[in-house]
Design a protein around this motif. Structure first.
Motif, PDB file in Angstrom:
ATOM      1  N   LYS A 177       0.854  -1.187   0.000  1.00 41.50           N
ATOM      2  CA  LYS A 177       0.000   0.000   0.000  1.00 41.50           C
ATOM      3  C   LYS A 177       0.889   1.236   0.000  1.00 41.50           C
ATOM      4  CE  LYS A 177      -3.839   2.456   1.866  1.00 41.50           C
ATOM      5  NZ  LYS A 177      -5.062   2.401   2.598  1.00 41.50           N
ATOM      6  N   ARG A 178       0.530   2.218  -0.841  1.00 34.00           N
ATOM      7  CA  ARG A 178       1.233   3.495  -0.881  1.00 34.00           C
ATOM      8  C   ARG A 178       0.222   4.589  -0.607  1.00 34.00           C
ATOM      9  NH1 ARG A 178       3.767   4.871  -6.387  1.00 34.00           N
ATOM     10  NH2 ARG A 178       1.578   5.131  -6.883  1.00 34.00           N
ATOM     11  N   LEU A 179       0.548   5.460   0.347  1.00 31.44           N
ATOM     12  CA  LEU A 179      -0.292   6.625   0.634  1.00 31.44           C
ATOM     13  C   LEU A 179       0.068   7.745  -0.319  1.00 31.44           C
ATOM     14  CD1 LEU A 179      -0.355   6.951   4.530  1.00 31.44           C
ATOM     15  CD2 LEU A 179      -2.188   6.165   3.046  1.00 31.44           C
ATOM     16  N   GLN A 180      -0.911   8.508  -0.705  1.00 36.39           N
ATOM     17  CA  GLN A 180      -0.687   9.656  -1.573  1.00 36.39           C
ATOM     18  C   GLN A 180      -0.638  10.925  -0.725  1.00 36.39           C
ATOM     19  OE1 GLN A 180       0.177   9.454  -4.577  1.00 36.39           O
ATOM     20  NE2 GLN A 180      -0.526   7.431  -5.157  1.00 36.39           N
ATOM     21  N   GLY A 181       0.495  11.589  -0.730  1.00 37.29           N
ATOM     22  CA  GLY A 181       0.614  12.892  -0.093  1.00 37.29           C
ATOM     23  C   GLY A 181       0.798  12.897   1.412  1.00 37.29           C
ATOM     24  N   LYS A 182       0.941  11.740   2.037  1.00 41.77           N
ATOM     25  CA  LYS A 182       1.225  11.730   3.480  1.00 41.77           C
ATOM     26  C   LYS A 182       1.990  10.474   3.835  1.00 41.77           C
ATOM     27  CE  LYS A 182      -3.206  10.009   5.226  1.00 41.77           C
ATOM     28  NZ  LYS A 182      -4.296  10.319   6.140  1.00 41.77           N
ATOM     29  N   GLN A 183       2.331  10.341   5.121  1.00 41.24           N
ATOM     30  CA  GLN A 183       3.138   9.218   5.584  1.00 41.24           C
ATOM     31  C   GLN A 183       2.390   8.418   6.637  1.00 41.24           C
ATOM     32  OE1 GLN A 183       6.654  11.239   7.023  1.00 41.24           O
ATOM     33  NE2 GLN A 183       7.725  10.826   5.113  1.00 41.24           N
ATOM     34  N   PHE A 184       2.775   7.150   6.754  1.00 40.31           N
ATOM     35  CA  PHE A 184       2.270   6.310   7.827  1.00 40.31           C
ATOM     36  C   PHE A 184       2.965   6.700   9.127  1.00 40.31           C
ATOM     37  CE2 PHE A 184       1.644   3.578   4.089  1.00 40.31           C
ATOM     38  CZ  PHE A 184       0.313   3.233   4.261  1.00 40.31           C
ATOM     39  N   THR A 185       2.263   6.578  10.235  1.00 37.36           N
ATOM     40  CA  THR A 185       2.863   6.818  11.543  1.00 37.36           C
ATOM     41  C   THR A 185       3.734   5.626  11.894  1.00 37.36           C
ATOM     42  OG1 THR A 185       0.947   8.103  12.231  1.00 37.36           O
ATOM     43  CG2 THR A 185       2.382   7.277  13.969  1.00 37.36           C
ATOM     44  N   VAL A 196      -7.602  -3.005  15.823  1.00 35.47           N
ATOM     45  CA  VAL A 196      -8.026  -1.606  15.676  1.00 35.47           C
ATOM     46  C   VAL A 196      -6.842  -0.736  15.252  1.00 35.47           C
ATOM     47  CG1 VAL A 196      -8.941   0.381  16.941  1.00 35.47           C
ATOM     48  CG2 VAL A 196      -9.922  -1.882  17.312  1.00 35.47           C
ATOM     49  N   GLN A 197      -5.678  -0.955  15.862  1.00 35.20           N
ATOM     50  CA  GLN A 197      -4.490  -0.193  15.500  1.00 35.20           C
ATOM     51  C   GLN A 197      -4.067  -0.505  14.063  1.00 35.20           C
ATOM     52  OE1 GLN A 197      -2.038  -1.563  18.747  1.00 35.20           O
ATOM     53  NE2 GLN A 197      -2.110   0.449  19.737  1.00 35.20           N
ATOM     54  N   PHE A 198      -4.133  -1.776  13.677  1.00 36.48           N
ATOM     55  CA  PHE A 198      -3.796  -2.151  12.305  1.00 36.48           C
ATOM     56  C   PHE A 198      -4.734  -1.488  11.302  1.00 36.48           C
ATOM     57  CE2 PHE A 198      -4.547  -4.865   8.617  1.00 36.48           C
ATOM     58  CZ  PHE A 198      -3.278  -4.889   8.065  1.00 36.48           C
ATOM     59  N   ASP A 199      -6.019  -1.497  11.593  1.00 36.52           N
ATOM     60  CA  ASP A 199      -6.991  -0.856  10.696  1.00 36.52           C
ATOM     61  C   ASP A 199      -6.677   0.629  10.533  1.00 36.52           C
ATOM     62  OD1 ASP A 199      -8.350  -3.237  10.304  1.00 36.52           O
ATOM     63  OD2 ASP A 199      -9.894  -2.792  11.786  1.00 36.52           O
ATOM     64  N   TRP A 208      -2.135   5.475  14.325  1.00 29.81           N
ATOM     65  CA  TRP A 208      -2.563   4.303  15.093  1.00 29.81           C
ATOM     66  C   TRP A 208      -2.139   4.370  16.553  1.00 29.81           C
ATOM     67  CZ3 TRP A 208       1.242   1.444  17.368  1.00 29.81           C
ATOM     68  CH2 TRP A 208       2.539   1.635  16.882  1.00 29.81           C
ATOM     69  N   THR A 209      -1.155   5.223  16.890  1.00 30.26           N
ATOM     70  CA  THR A 209      -0.687   5.297  18.276  1.00 30.26           C
ATOM     71  C   THR A 209      -1.711   5.971  19.185  1.00 30.26           C
ATOM     72  OG1 THR A 209       0.451   7.400  17.885  1.00 30.26           O
ATOM     73  CG2 THR A 209       1.731   5.379  17.567  1.00 30.26           C
ATOM     74  N   LYS A 210      -2.673   6.694  18.589  1.00 29.56           N
ATOM     75  CA  LYS A 210      -3.682   7.397  19.383  1.00 29.56           C
ATOM     76  C   LYS A 210      -5.020   6.671  19.390  1.00 29.56           C
ATOM     77  CE  LYS A 210      -1.427  11.760  18.590  1.00 29.56           C
ATOM     78  NZ  LYS A 210      -1.469  13.053  17.983  1.00 29.56           N
ATOM     79  N   VAL A 211      -5.058   5.502  18.750  1.00 30.44           N
ATOM     80  CA  VAL A 211      -6.304   4.737  18.664  1.00 30.44           C
ATOM     81  C   VAL A 211      -6.356   3.729  19.794  1.00 30.44           C
ATOM     82  CG1 VAL A 211      -7.625   3.128  17.252  1.00 30.44           C
ATOM     83  CG2 VAL A 211      -6.403   5.013  16.174  1.00 30.44           C
ATOM     84  N   VAL A 212      -7.474   3.708  20.483  1.00 31.06           N
ATOM     85  CA  VAL A 212      -7.684   2.768  21.579  1.00 31.06           C
ATOM     86  C   VAL A 212      -9.002   2.053  21.327  1.00 31.06           C
ATOM     87  CG1 VAL A 212      -7.979   2.519  24.073  1.00 31.06           C
ATOM     88  CG2 VAL A 212      -6.459   4.280  23.169  1.00 31.06           C
ATOM     89  N   ALA A 213      -8.972   0.749  21.446  1.00 34.88           N
ATOM     90  CA  ALA A 213     -10.202  -0.024  21.264  1.00 34.88           C
ATOM     91  C   ALA A 213     -11.121   0.214  22.451  1.00 34.88           C
ATOM     92  CB  ALA A 213      -9.884  -1.503  21.146  1.00 34.88           C
ATOM     93  N   SER A 214     -12.382   0.415  22.167  1.00 33.38           N
ATOM     94  CA  SER A 214     -13.333   0.580  23.265  1.00 33.38           C
ATOM     95  C   SER A 214     -13.574  -0.779  23.913  1.00 33.38           C
ATOM     96  CB  SER A 214     -14.643   1.184  22.762  1.00 33.38           C
ATOM     97  OG  SER A 214     -15.215   0.333  21.799  1.00 33.38           O
ATOM     98  N   PRO A 215     -13.752  -0.797  25.213  1.00 29.56           N
ATOM     99  CA  PRO A 215     -13.967  -2.082  25.885  1.00 29.56           C
ATOM    100  C   PRO A 215     -15.284  -2.698  25.418  1.00 29.56           C
ATOM    101  CG  PRO A 215     -14.300  -0.255  27.404  1.00 29.56           C
ATOM    102  CD  PRO A 215     -13.797   0.326  26.119  1.00 29.56           C
TER     103      PRO A 215
END
Length: 116
Positions: A69-77, A91-94, A102-109
């Motif tokens: 996968k290649r992003l257009q105009g930005k970078q992956f964290t 959830v982080q992978f998605d 993805w570092t700021k994503v937290v799965a809801s319980p």
């Protein structure tokens, strides 16, 4: 969009890899650098130096699958460099795959319904 089952193990390489590597080169990287089995069914995610591309390696039971996968105009964290891979939740992978931090994503319980 790739949507792995929730019971998959997902590993993200913290160091960039040479994007000339194909299936066998990335499988060797998993075995030699991470001491993990590339044929276990886990998902292994690698990033380019510029962090605008990902390569995803997974064994599907009958062969190795390579997704790019290649992003257009930005970078992956990217995680801070460390010796081994970073383990991601589904959830982080998605979020990573969608180009979200993805570092700021937290799965809801998860909650179980209450029956009265």
């Amino acid at each position: 969009m790739i949507s792995p089952a929730s019971n998959f193990r997902i590993y993200l390489a913290s160091q960039p890899v040479d994007f000339r590597k194909g299936l066998d080169g990335l499988a060797a990287c998993v075995a030699n650098n991470f001491q993990l089995d590339p044929y276990s069914g886990a998902i292994y995610v690698f990033r380019s130096r510029r962090a605008d591309r990902l390569k995803i390696l997974v064994w599907d039971g009958s062969g190795l699958v390579l997704i790019i996968k290649r992003l257009q105009g930005k970078q992956f964290t990217c995680p801070k460099p460390q010796t081994g891979p970073v383990t991601l939740t589904k959830v982080q992978f998605d979020a990573l795959f969608d180009g979200i931090d993805w570092t700021k994503v937290v799965a809801s319980p998860s909650r179980k319904p209450v029956f009265l």
